[in-house]
Design an enzyme around this catalytic site. Structure first.
Site, short mmCIF file in Angstrom:
data_model
loop_
_atom_site.label_atom_id
_atom_site.label_comp_id
_atom_site.label_asym_id
_atom_site.label_seq_id
_atom_site.Cartn_x
_atom_site.Cartn_y
_atom_site.Cartn_z
N ASP A 67 0.81 -1.22 0.00
CA ASP A 67 0.00 0.00 0.00
C ASP A 67 0.84 1.27 0.00
OD1 ASP A 67 0.95 -0.39 2.58
OD2 ASP A 67 -1.02 -0.67 3.48
N GLU A 143 -9.87 -1.87 4.95
CA GLU A 143 -10.50 -1.50 6.21
C GLU A 143 -11.80 -2.28 6.43
OE1 GLU A 143 -8.87 0.23 8.22
OE2 GLU A 143 -8.39 2.26 7.58
C1 GLP Z 1 -0.64 0.43 8.55
C2 GLP Z 1 -0.33 -0.38 7.29
C3 GLP Z 1 -0.53 -1.84 7.50
C4 GLP Z 1 0.06 -2.26 8.83
C5 GLP Z 1 -0.69 -1.60 9.94
C6 GLP Z 1 -0.16 -1.95 11.33
O1 GLP Z 1 -1.85 1.12 8.48
N1 GLP Z 1 -1.04 0.03 6.14
O2 GLP Z 1 0.02 -2.57 6.41
O3 GLP Z 1 0.00 -3.65 8.98
O4 GLP Z 1 -0.70 -0.21 9.79
O5 GLP Z 1 0.89 -1.12 11.68
P1 GLP Z 1 1.86 -1.35 12.90
O6 GLP Z 1 2.74 -2.49 12.52
O7 GLP Z 1 2.62 -0.07 13.01
O8 GLP Z 1 1.01 -1.65 14.07
#
Ligand code: GLP
Length: 244
Positions: A67, A143
């Site tokens: 993404d 989402e």
């Molecule tokens: C973001 C990314 C995701 C990721 C998620 C969790 O929004 N788009 O791909 O898995 O957050 O993030 P974190 O690892 O910082 O908790």
């Protein structure tokens, strides 16, 4: 689904790195799907260490990121492009032409998304997809909602996600409200998936995912229960609410 409970974040990162490194050794032109966020940072550090100390070779590896935020250019420090180069790509011998990340500034974004999926297909699909998980169950930026799209697309971020991700920005207002993300279909077509979850803040969503045995668009990660080759690496803190 194989569930590995790691002792802590360092152990989780080493285990994830080991799986990726072993697959690269078996298939030097591995098509690797990559994630951002704080969870995979340790995995990237371990992979860089293996490159430096053991010569793990990325020269034929092809990557596709999950993404990117809409509206952020590649040199914006908050963009996932920037994150990937700073934390991983610039430290290993991956070829720039083998790196794919959605372009948050694409003008014809629909065509850009379509071409992204076509490019994945042209490479024979993703061999190994690394995933983190949002507190609300999002994977990539898919989402929770009434429906989930299968293909790469533009999505509106939920208030939960905007709030959670605001920690990387100066204020909530700076967090982009939209992003480009691979769809659930693209992710589910990966031959193998490794999902990482670390820390107490992920304990609730991991219990929901692993204990309930139910699939719902309200928890996008639950679709992974239908995939035949998923390894979940979870540390003890993120596992603390699991009943199983
Ligand atoms: C973001 C990314 C995701 C990721 C998620 C969790 O929004 N788009 O791909 O898995 O957050 O993030 P974190 O690892 O910082 O908790």
């Amino acid at each position: 689904m194989e569930i590995i409970v790691a002792k802590d974040y360092a152990d989780l990162s080493r285990r994830a790195c080991r799986i990726i490194a072993s697959d690269i050794k078996k298939k030097p032109d591995l098509v690797l799907g990559l994630a951002t966020g704080s969870t995979p940072l340790g995995t990237y550090q371990e992979l860089v260490r293996l490159y430096r100390e053991e010569g793990l070779d990325f020269s034929r590896v092809v990557t596709f990121n999950l993404d990117e935020y809409c509206g952020l250019s590649k040199d914006n420090p908050q963009s996932y492009h920037y994150y990937m180069f700073e934390n991983f790509f610039k430290h290993v011998n991956i070829k720039p032409e083998n790196i794919h990340i959605p372009d948050g500034t694409a003008v014809d974004v629909e065509s850009h998304c379509r071409k992204y999926d076509e490019e994945i297909a042209r490479h024979g699909g993703i061999d190994l997809q690394l995933l983190g998980i949002g507190h609300n169950g999002h994977i990539g930026f898919n989402e929770p909602g009434d429906e989930l799209l299968t293909v790469t697309h533009v999505t509106e971020l939920t208030p939960d996600t905007i709030k959670a991700n605001s920690r990387f920005f100066n204020s909530m207002d700076e967090v982009p409200k939209k992003a480009i993300t691979m769809g659930l279909g693209t992710i589910m077509q990966a031959k193998k998936i490794v999902l990482l979850a670390s820390g107490k803040s992920k304990a609730g969503i991991m219990a929901e995912l692993l204990d309930e045995n139910a699939v719902s668009t309200k928890n996008p990660a639950s679709f992974l229960l239908l995939h035949k080759d998923v390894t979940v690496i979870i540390d003890e803190e993120a596992a603390e609410l699991l009943k199983k």
